[in-house]
Design an enzyme around this catalytic site. Structure first.
Site, PDB file in Angstrom:
ATOM      1  N   THR A   1       0.823  -1.215   0.000  1.00  0.00           N
ATOM      2  CA  THR A   1       0.000   0.000   0.000  1.00  0.00           C
ATOM      3  C   THR A   1       0.856   1.265   0.000  1.00  0.00           C
ATOM      4  O   THR A   1       0.684   2.152  -0.839  1.00  0.00           O
ATOM      5  CB  THR A   1      -0.911   0.002   1.256  1.00  0.00           C
ATOM      6  OG1 THR A   1      -1.605  -1.238   1.283  1.00  0.00           O
ATOM      7  CG2 THR A   1      -1.889   1.137   1.241  1.00  0.00           C
TER       8      THR A   1
ATOM      9  N   LYS B   1       4.824   4.124  18.275  1.00  0.00           N
ATOM     10  CA  LYS B   1       4.864   5.521  17.822  1.00  0.00           C
ATOM     11  C   LYS B   1       5.202   6.457  18.986  1.00  0.00           C
ATOM     12  O   LYS B   1       5.974   7.411  18.829  1.00  0.00           O
ATOM     13  CB  LYS B   1       3.515   5.896  17.193  1.00  0.00           C
ATOM     14  CG  LYS B   1       3.218   5.094  15.919  1.00  0.00           C
ATOM     15  CD  LYS B   1       1.758   5.194  15.518  1.00  0.00           C
ATOM     16  CE  LYS B   1       1.442   4.385  14.274  1.00  0.00           C
ATOM     17  NZ  LYS B   1       0.011   4.224  14.022  1.00  0.00           N
TER      18      LYS B   1
ATOM     19  N   GLU C   1      -3.387  -3.045  11.442  1.00  0.00           N
ATOM     20  CA  GLU C   1      -2.131  -3.755  11.221  1.00  0.00           C
ATOM     21  C   GLU C   1      -2.433  -5.173  10.752  1.00  0.00           C
ATOM     22  O   GLU C   1      -3.531  -5.697  10.951  1.00  0.00           O
ATOM     23  CB  GLU C   1      -1.333  -3.817  12.534  1.00  0.00           C
ATOM     24  CG  GLU C   1      -0.878  -2.477  13.039  1.00  0.00           C
ATOM     25  CD  GLU C   1       0.057  -1.775  12.066  1.00  0.00           C
ATOM     26  OE1 GLU C   1       1.132  -2.309  11.773  1.00  0.00           O
ATOM     27  OE2 GLU C   1      -0.298  -0.686  11.571  1.00  0.00           O
TER      28      GLU C   1
HETATM   29  N1  HSE Z   1      -2.600   0.393  12.077  1.00  0.00           N
HETATM   30  C1  HSE Z   1      -2.174   1.750  12.095  1.00  0.00           C
HETATM   31  C2  HSE Z   1      -3.336   2.607  12.538  1.00  0.00           C
HETATM   32  C3  HSE Z   1      -1.705   2.155  10.723  1.00  0.00           C
HETATM   33  O1  HSE Z   1      -4.471   2.116  12.579  1.00  0.00           O
HETATM   34  O2  HSE Z   1      -3.140   3.764  12.860  1.00  0.00           O
HETATM   35  C4  HSE Z   1      -0.794   3.327  10.705  1.00  0.00           C
HETATM   36  O3  HSE Z   1       0.348   3.168  11.472  1.00  0.00           O
END
Ligand code: HSE
Length: 432
Positions: A13, A200, A185
């Protein structure tokens, strides 16, 4: 000027989004970078048919390609990705990555290797997708001591909580939809258990406080135990439940935690809904600042990846003049574009005024706006606080030319029933 050649590893993606943005906006991007950015090698395990680009099914061939200046790692995961990045660094390549798990868990080692080799590692896309939050902290807030930050940094979790609150939907049902939308994810427990947010947060805290990446020390609690009942009670109390990542520096150390959190609903960040992300950063000089945008998705994430490529490319440019920002007037076609004075600009407006709590005030204000050709989209009138004879009157207008609005607010401020000045905030839907 020699082009900067990049190799993209991973054509999922984000990889496809990055390729598309680089192709579509190549001219603008070249202007900003001070050189052409050329995708000269793609590593995709399933192959790809892209004319003019060398494609390898062995991604390590990209790391070993002597032509490549920057390797863009978009394969995800922490095993192969780590080997790939370390190999590319050993070969003197600069790295751009969107891989939060890689940076959060192995960043210290990767940075050390990069530092030794004198190459850059850029990872804006690893945190909050398209929001340039790393650049904001590192560059825009560089004058500040960061006191704390709090973020909605997992779109899937925020989408689930929003749907539960707004539609009373149940958890599993919403998660399934988030997966179908491509936000979750590969292993959605990373989203709902807070692991993705913790990755993060650890990166943000490292940048904000200048500390090493310490993923293993972050407290991580998910949203799987949040019920619709909790959501409703929170609502009745005037709060919203959000899955927050919080990093705070106090006299004793740094708090690093991800957990469901009730936030007064009046906070802007409490109103960040759906898959959107937002990060509040409190700096000692600037105060609180809020960053909002798409935290996932092909092109929002590609936006951050490409920005990093441009940054790294700029540092490679030999000529100092190319280190200054690209200016549109360098393009002759833009020379004749006028700059509009503010009173000719058209936006919608948020107006807040202190109105005497008596009948007829609202209609006076509405009449003035109507006379100016400005319609009212929404009104909020709060109960007066104990012992107060004035109330806050908040009006959201339709789009209007600023000079018309100026005249209307002058008239409103002249009313006996309005105290003080009308606070005005321009409102943009930013939809177009
Ligand atoms: N799985 C992550 C989210 C994607 O839903 O924010 C972006 O890091």
């Amino acid at each position: 000027m020699n082009p900067v050649k990049i190799g993209i590893c991973g054509l999922g993606t984000v990889g496809k989004g990055t390729f598309d943005v680089l192709t579509r906006n190549g001219e603008e991007i070249a202007g900003r970078a001070g050189c052409n950015i050329v995708v000269s090698h793609i590593g995709a395990r399933r192959g790809a048919d892209i004319s003019g680009v060398n494609v390898s099914t062995d991604i390590f061939a990209v790391a070993d390609d002597p032509e490549i200046h920057i390797l863009v790692e978009l394969i995800g995961g922490t095993t192969v990705a780590k080997d790939l990045v370390l190999q590319a660094i050993a070969n003197g390549k600069h790295i751009v990555t969107a891989n939060k798990a890689l940076i959060a868990e192995h960043g210290n080692e990767i940075f050390a290797a990069a530092s030794e080799k004198g190459v850059s590692v850029a990872f804006e896309a690893a945190v909050a997708g398209g929001i340039p939050i790393i650049k904001a902290i590192r560059e825009g807030l560089s004058a500040n001591r960061i006191e704390w930050l709090a973020g909605i940094i997992n779109g899937t979790g925020n989408f689930i909580l929003t749907e539960m609150r707004e539609k009373g939907r149940d958890f599993d049902d919403v998660l399934k939809e988030a997966q179908e939308l491509g936000y979750a994810e590969a292993d959605p427990t990373f989203d709902v258990e807070g692991i993705d947010a913790a990755h993060k947060l650890v990166i943000l805290a490292s940048i904000a406080f200048g500390i090493p990446l310490q993923f293993d020390k972050a407290y991580t609690e998910g949203i799987t135990k949040i019920s619709t009942e909790d959501v409703e009670y929170a609502e009745q109390l005037g709060y919203r439940i959000k899955h927050l990542g919080v990093a705070r520096k106090n006299g004793k150390g740094v708090e690093l935690r991800v957990h469901p959190t009730m936030i007064p609903e009046k906070r802007l960040i409490a109103n960040v809904n759906g898959v959107m992300n937002a990060v509040l950063v409190k700096g000692d000089a600037v105060g609180p600042t809020l960053y909002y945008g798409a935290g996932a998705g092909a092109e929002p994430t590609a936006s951050a990846v490409v920005a990093d490529i441009v940054d790294v490319a700029r540092t490679l440019s030999a000529e100092p003049k190319h280190r200054v920002p690209y200016l549109a007037f360098q393009n002759d076609a833009m020379n004749d574009t006028p700059i509009l004075p503010i009173d000719e600009v058209e936006t919608a407006y948020y107006l807040r005024m202190s109105a005497e709590d008596k009948p007829g005030v609202l209609s006076e204000v509405a009449q003035i706006l109507s006379n100016a050709g400005i319609s009212i989209e929404a009104i909020i009138q709060k109960e007066p606080a104990e012992g107060q004879d004035h109330v806050s009157l908040i009006i959201l207008t339709s789009r209007a030319i600023e000079k018309n609005l100026d005249q209307a607010t002058d008239s409103i401020e002249a009313l006996d029933s309005i105290a003080g000045e009308v606070t005005r905030i321009r409102v943009e839907s930013l939809a177009g």
